[in-house]
Write a protein that holds these residues in place. Structure first.
Motif, PDB file in Angstrom:
ATOM      1  N   VAL A 116      49.674  45.932  11.437  1.00 35.67           N
ATOM      2  CA  VAL A 116      50.184  46.818  12.483  1.00 35.67           C
ATOM      3  C   VAL A 116      49.141  46.976  13.585  1.00 35.67           C
ATOM      4  N   LEU A 117      47.893  47.189  13.150  1.00 36.39           N
ATOM      5  CA  LEU A 117      46.826  47.368  14.140  1.00 36.39           C
ATOM      6  C   LEU A 117      46.626  46.112  14.977  1.00 36.39           C
ATOM      7  N   LEU A 118      46.725  44.987  14.295  1.00 37.63           N
ATOM      8  CA  LEU A 118      46.563  43.714  14.997  1.00 37.63           C
ATOM      9  C   LEU A 118      47.597  43.587  16.104  1.00 37.63           C
ATOM     10  N   LEU A 119      48.837  43.900  15.763  1.00 37.56           N
ATOM     11  CA  LEU A 119      49.919  43.814  16.744  1.00 37.56           C
ATOM     12  C   LEU A 119      49.689  44.817  17.865  1.00 37.56           C
ATOM     13  N   LEU A 120      49.289  46.038  17.470  1.00 39.14           N
ATOM     14  CA  LEU A 120      49.064  47.097  18.458  1.00 39.14           C
ATOM     15  C   LEU A 120      47.954  46.701  19.433  1.00 39.14           C
ATOM     16  N   VAL A 121      46.880  46.175  18.880  1.00 43.20           N
ATOM     17  CA  VAL A 121      45.763  45.765  19.738  1.00 43.20           C
ATOM     18  C   VAL A 121      46.210  44.678  20.701  1.00 43.20           C
ATOM     19  N   ALA A 122      46.970  43.724  20.169  1.00 37.48           N
ATOM     20  CA  ALA A 122      47.427  42.635  21.036  1.00 37.48           C
ATOM     21  C   ALA A 122      48.295  43.176  22.158  1.00 37.48           C
ATOM     22  N   VAL A 123      49.219  44.095  21.798  1.00 39.67           N
ATOM     23  CA  VAL A 123      50.109  44.670  22.813  1.00 39.67           C
ATOM     24  C   VAL A 123      49.303  45.438  23.846  1.00 39.67           C
ATOM     25  N   LEU A 124      48.348  46.249  23.360  1.00 35.81           N
ATOM     26  CA  LEU A 124      47.521  47.032  24.294  1.00 35.81           C
ATOM     27  C   LEU A 124      46.719  46.130  25.223  1.00 35.81           C
ATOM     28  N   LEU A 125      46.178  45.079  24.647  1.00 34.92           N
ATOM     29  CA  LEU A 125      45.377  44.185  25.481  1.00 34.92           C
ATOM     30  C   LEU A 125      46.219  43.472  26.526  1.00 34.92           C
ATOM     31  N   VAL A 126      47.395  43.023  26.118  1.00 32.79           N
ATOM     32  CA  VAL A 126      48.274  42.363  27.088  1.00 32.79           C
ATOM     33  C   VAL A 126      48.670  43.350  28.177  1.00 32.79           C
ATOM     34  N   SER A 127      48.997  44.582  27.727  1.00 36.20           N
ATOM     35  CA  SER A 127      49.372  45.617  28.688  1.00 36.20           C
ATOM     36  C   SER A 127      48.214  45.910  29.638  1.00 36.20           C
TER      37      SER A 127
END
Lengths: 248, 188
Positions: A116-127
């Motif tokens: 979950v964190l991995l996905l969240l970090v990826a989303v945050l970084l892309v954002s």
């Protein structure tokens, strides 16, 4: 292919390179589609290799090696001059506390939340990347983004992600579903540019197959042409020596 | 981290050569330079041509080490095969034939060619050479003769037939039988 079509009678002569051109072309065409004859040819080639090793020794002039190495080093210098880019050093251990460190610690301390964190970090970084694009288009660093790594045939379930920081010179490698290694072995990340690998860090994974690794480079991470993770001795290697378990 | 290249396996050296590490090529030359030069010299019979061939092979290794297939041949076989083929190509292109009167199978060496190997590998190579030497000695003289011209002269079947005034079919048969017998002795 049945045995009648094999060309075993010609293979010794082919290995010796004494067939006429037309005969050699016929044999070569057959070999392309016949693994049985390929295997047979290999045994003759090894035999000829053994025979070659028995020739009486003739000492080459000492200058021959100098001539070889001079040419090679000259070629390397010219290639380096053309590339004219400094090579990155091994990543130093970060001494300052940053949000990257906090993020890394989060990952390591909460294995159950890692996907979950991995996905969240990826989303945050892309954002974050998109926001930065809008706000500071002119200053946007070239290397910002993520790089996805895939497993090899033996590690097909494994995945990896390199999350590149805003300035492009730092990142976090996150891997999951890699087999946990014995103490004598480790995984090693390689940053590869122009065929030259630079170590990006040595690590093992936890019992869940997970690990986050801090990566620092003098060159923008996005400027590397490929990223490999190989199996190495526990202290790592100067160059890749083991099989590749993840690459982009 | 430093790695002792001198004790590295041949395949490790080749891998490092693919990364353009000149020191790895230097070690590979120390191991095989003398052998490849000797193979080339006995084929073309000329020191300058042998130097050219040896340099050409090592430069090719520098550029094409990534094409080496460990599942197909040992590094030694790969290198000697390249050297023989390069020398035979040169002989055919130049249309010349070296004199080989000064060497016969019986003259072949059982001494080690290179001093860059580990002691274990050097002993193993020397034992192999002794075995090959003995196996060649077991061939009938007529098979030794045609194999000699094929191996050291790079003569084609028809050229050997002309040289020895034999039918081409006889030459083919002798070479095939000679190689099969060697294989039977050396690779049972």
């Amino acid at each position: 292919m049945n045995s009648e079509t094999h060309i075993t009678d010609e293979l010794a002569a082919y290995a010796l390179n004494i067939l006429d051109a037309e005969e050699a072309a016929t044999v070569a065409a057959h070999l392309e589609r016949c693994p049985v004859c390929q295997q047979e040819l290999q045994t003759y080639q090894e035999l000829i290799g053994l025979m070659a090793a028995t020739v009486p020794t003739v000492m080459p002039p000492a200058s021959l090696k100098q001539q070889l190495m001079h040419g090679i080093n000259q070629e390397k210098r010219e290639a380096t001059a053309v590339a004219s880019s400094p090579s990155p050093s091994l990543p130093p251990t970060p001494t300052q506390t940053s949000w990257w460190h906090i993020l890394r610690d989060w990952f390591q301390q909460r294995p159950i939340l890692q996907p979950v964190l991995l996905l969240l970090v990826a989303v945050l970084l892309v954002s974050n990347f998109q926001l930065r694009q809008r706000l500071a288009e002119a200053d946007r660093p070239a290397g910002f983004g993520t790089i996805t790594l895939s497993g090899s045939a033996e590690t097909a379930a494994a995945t990896g992600l390199i999350i590149i920081s805003g300035n492009g010179l730092q990142g976090t490698l996150v891997v999951q579903d890699l087999p946990m290694l014995p103490e004598s072995q480790a995984y090693q990340l390689w940053l590869i540019k122009d065929g030259h690998p630079t170590s990006g860090g040595v690590f093992n994974v936890n019992e869940n197959g997970y690990r986050a690794v801090w990566v620092v480079s003098e060159d923008p991470l996005a400027s590397y042409t490929s990223f490999d993770i190989t199996l190495e001795p526990a202290d790592g290697s100067a160059y890749p020596t083991g099989r590749t378990v993840l690459n982009d | 981290m430093s790695v002792d290249l001198a004790t590295s396996e041949d395949q490790v050296l080749l891998r490092r050569i693919t990364y353009q590490e000149a020191d790895a090529l230097s070690v590979l030359y120390d191991r095989y330079g003398r052998l490849l030069y000797s193979v080339a010299y006995h084929l073309v019979g000329d020191a300058h041509l042998a130097e050219e061939i040896t340099l050409d092979v090592f430069r090719r290794v520098w550029e094409k080490a990534g094409t080496y297939r460990a599942d197909r041949a040992s590094v030694r076989t790969w290198l000697t095969s390249m050297t023989r083929n390069r020398a035979i190509d040169m002989l055919r292109r130049e249309g010349v034939r070296p004199e080989h009167n000064s060497i016969r199978w019986a003259d072949l060496s059982v001494e080690p060619h290179a001093d860059g190997h580990s002691p274990e590998t050097a002993v193993s190579h020397q034992l192999q050479k002794q075995t090959v030497h003995n196996a060649l000695g077991q061939l009938p003289p007529e098979q030794q003769e045609v194999l000699f011209l094929a191996f050291f002269g790079g003569y084609s079947h028809s050229q050997i037939a002309d040289e020895l005034d034999l039918p081409v079919g006889t030459v083919k048969t002798r070479i095939r039988l000679g190689m099969q017998k060697l294989r039977h002795i050396l690779q049972p």
